[in-house]
Design a protein around this motif. Structure first.
Motif, short mmCIF file in Angstrom:
data_model
loop_
_atom_site.label_atom_id
_atom_site.label_comp_id
_atom_site.label_asym_id
_atom_site.label_seq_id
_atom_site.Cartn_x
_atom_site.Cartn_y
_atom_site.Cartn_z
N GLY A 36 -10.04 31.22 54.48
CA GLY A 36 -9.54 32.56 54.79
C GLY A 36 -10.43 33.25 55.80
O GLY A 36 -11.66 33.16 55.73
N TYR A 62 -11.52 36.92 57.41
CA TYR A 62 -11.52 38.31 56.97
C TYR A 62 -12.26 39.18 57.98
O TYR A 62 -13.12 38.70 58.73
CB TYR A 62 -12.20 38.45 55.61
CG TYR A 62 -11.56 37.62 54.52
CD1 TYR A 62 -10.55 38.14 53.73
CD2 TYR A 62 -11.96 36.31 54.29
CE1 TYR A 62 -9.96 37.38 52.73
CE2 TYR A 62 -11.38 35.54 53.30
CZ TYR A 62 -10.38 36.08 52.52
OH TYR A 62 -9.80 35.32 51.54
N ALA A 68 -13.51 39.98 48.81
CA ALA A 68 -12.11 39.93 49.24
C ALA A 68 -11.52 38.55 49.00
O ALA A 68 -10.35 38.42 48.62
CB ALA A 68 -12.01 40.31 50.71
N ALA A 69 -12.31 37.50 49.20
CA ALA A 69 -11.82 36.15 48.97
C ALA A 69 -11.53 35.90 47.49
O ALA A 69 -10.56 35.21 47.14
CB ALA A 69 -12.83 35.13 49.50
N GLU A 103 -10.50 38.07 45.35
CA GLU A 103 -9.30 38.79 44.96
C GLU A 103 -8.03 38.17 45.55
O GLU A 103 -6.92 38.56 45.18
CB GLU A 103 -9.41 40.25 45.40
CG GLU A 103 -10.54 41.01 44.72
CD GLU A 103 -10.65 42.43 45.22
OE1 GLU A 103 -9.88 42.80 46.14
OE2 GLU A 103 -11.51 43.18 44.72
N SER A 104 -8.18 37.23 46.45
CA SER A 104 -7.01 36.60 47.07
C SER A 104 -6.61 35.34 46.30
O SER A 104 -7.24 34.98 45.29
CB SER A 104 -7.33 36.23 48.53
OG SER A 104 -8.30 35.21 48.58
N ASP A 105 -5.56 34.66 46.77
CA ASP A 105 -5.10 33.43 46.14
C ASP A 105 -5.63 32.20 46.88
O ASP A 105 -4.98 31.15 46.91
CB ASP A 105 -3.57 33.39 46.12
CG ASP A 105 -2.97 33.42 47.52
OD1 ASP A 105 -3.71 33.74 48.48
OD2 ASP A 105 -1.78 33.11 47.66
N LEU A 106 -6.82 32.32 47.44
CA LEU A 106 -7.37 31.25 48.27
C LEU A 106 -7.61 29.97 47.46
O LEU A 106 -7.32 28.87 47.94
CB LEU A 106 -8.67 31.72 48.92
CG LEU A 106 -9.16 30.93 50.13
CD1 LEU A 106 -8.13 30.95 51.25
CD2 LEU A 106 -10.48 31.50 50.65
N ARG A 146 -4.28 28.26 46.72
CA ARG A 146 -3.78 27.59 47.92
C ARG A 146 -4.55 26.30 48.18
O ARG A 146 -3.96 25.28 48.60
CB ARG A 146 -3.89 28.52 49.11
CG ARG A 146 -3.27 27.98 50.39
CD ARG A 146 -3.45 28.97 51.51
NE ARG A 146 -2.68 30.18 51.27
CZ ARG A 146 -1.42 30.36 51.69
NH1 ARG A 146 -0.81 29.39 52.35
NH2 ARG A 146 -0.80 31.48 51.44
#
Length: 218
Positions: free
Chosen positions: A70, A72, A182-183, A185-188, A191
């Motif tokens: 990701g 950012y 931020a990473a 909190e993501s769906d990284l 994925r």
């Protein structure tokens, strides 16, 4: 005028030299604190890269597959204030735009024989893998920049005698922490697991397996 031990009079600087030194110091201070057109040409700095070659310290084998990454961008507004002094005297405030990335990977290093099951006909395979993890966030210096930096008078004077003036290490650390948060909190990671599953299924099917099941567990 007193003489030294050998009877010679002490040497004094010529008045012209004293005036030139004082004038150079005044111009230098003006160039640091006040933008005067033309002073940059007088006190400009030439940059020369005298760095030595890189030295290999260690080699680490990688046993992981990076299934996703990701990118950012965060805006860091870091302010440091003195408790008893106004900001114009002591304090700094830095506005920094940071661009960075975080990779999500699946670690294959701890996979044992019990993590892979193949049926007797060698047509079906089941793989049990650990959940994906996030790598350490990295800030790209080429895509990051300082928008503004405000400093009090004491901090400006301190930069004149500092080996590392206007140190922005704290800003970079804070930016990396924000990118890492931020990473998370993501769906990284999800994925990465999905892409790892697709990669392994394609690889094993090319080897003749008709059914490939990939599961993830702590």
């Amino acid at each position: 005028m007193e003489a030294d031990a050998e009877g010679r009079a002490p040497r004094r600087w010529p008045a012209v030299a004293v005036v030139l030194v004082v004038l150079s110091l005044v111009l230098f201070l003006l160039g640091r604190f006040v933008h005067v057109p033309g002073l940059d040409d007088v006190f400009g700095v030439d940059t020369r890269d005298r760095s030595g070659p890189a030295v290999l310290k260690s080699i680490q084998d990688m046993h992981r597959y990076e299934g996703a990454a990701g990118n950012y961008q965060v805006v860091v507004d870091l302010e440091k204030d003195a408790r008893l002094l106004p900001d114009s005297i002591r304090g700094t405030r830095t506005l920094f735009v940071a661009s960075g990335s975080v990779a999500a990977y699946v670690d294959f290093g701890g996979i044992g024989r019990g993590s892979v099951t193949v049926d007797e006909k060698r047509s079906a395979a089941t793989l049990r893998l650990p959940h994906a993890q996030l790598a350490e966030p990295s800030v790209d210096p080429k895509r990051s920049y300082t928008v503004s930096k405000q400093r009090g008078l004491v901090d400006r004077l301190g930069d004149l005698f500092s080996d590392n003036p206007a140190d922005e290490h704290a800003v970079h650390v804070l930016a990396a922490d924000r990118i890492g948060a931020a990473a998370k909190e993501s769906d990284l990671t999800l994925r990465a697991e999905k892409n790892t599953t697709s990669m392994l299924q394609g690889l094993l099917r090319a080897l003749g397996f008709e059914q490939v099941t990939v599961t993830y567990s702590p």
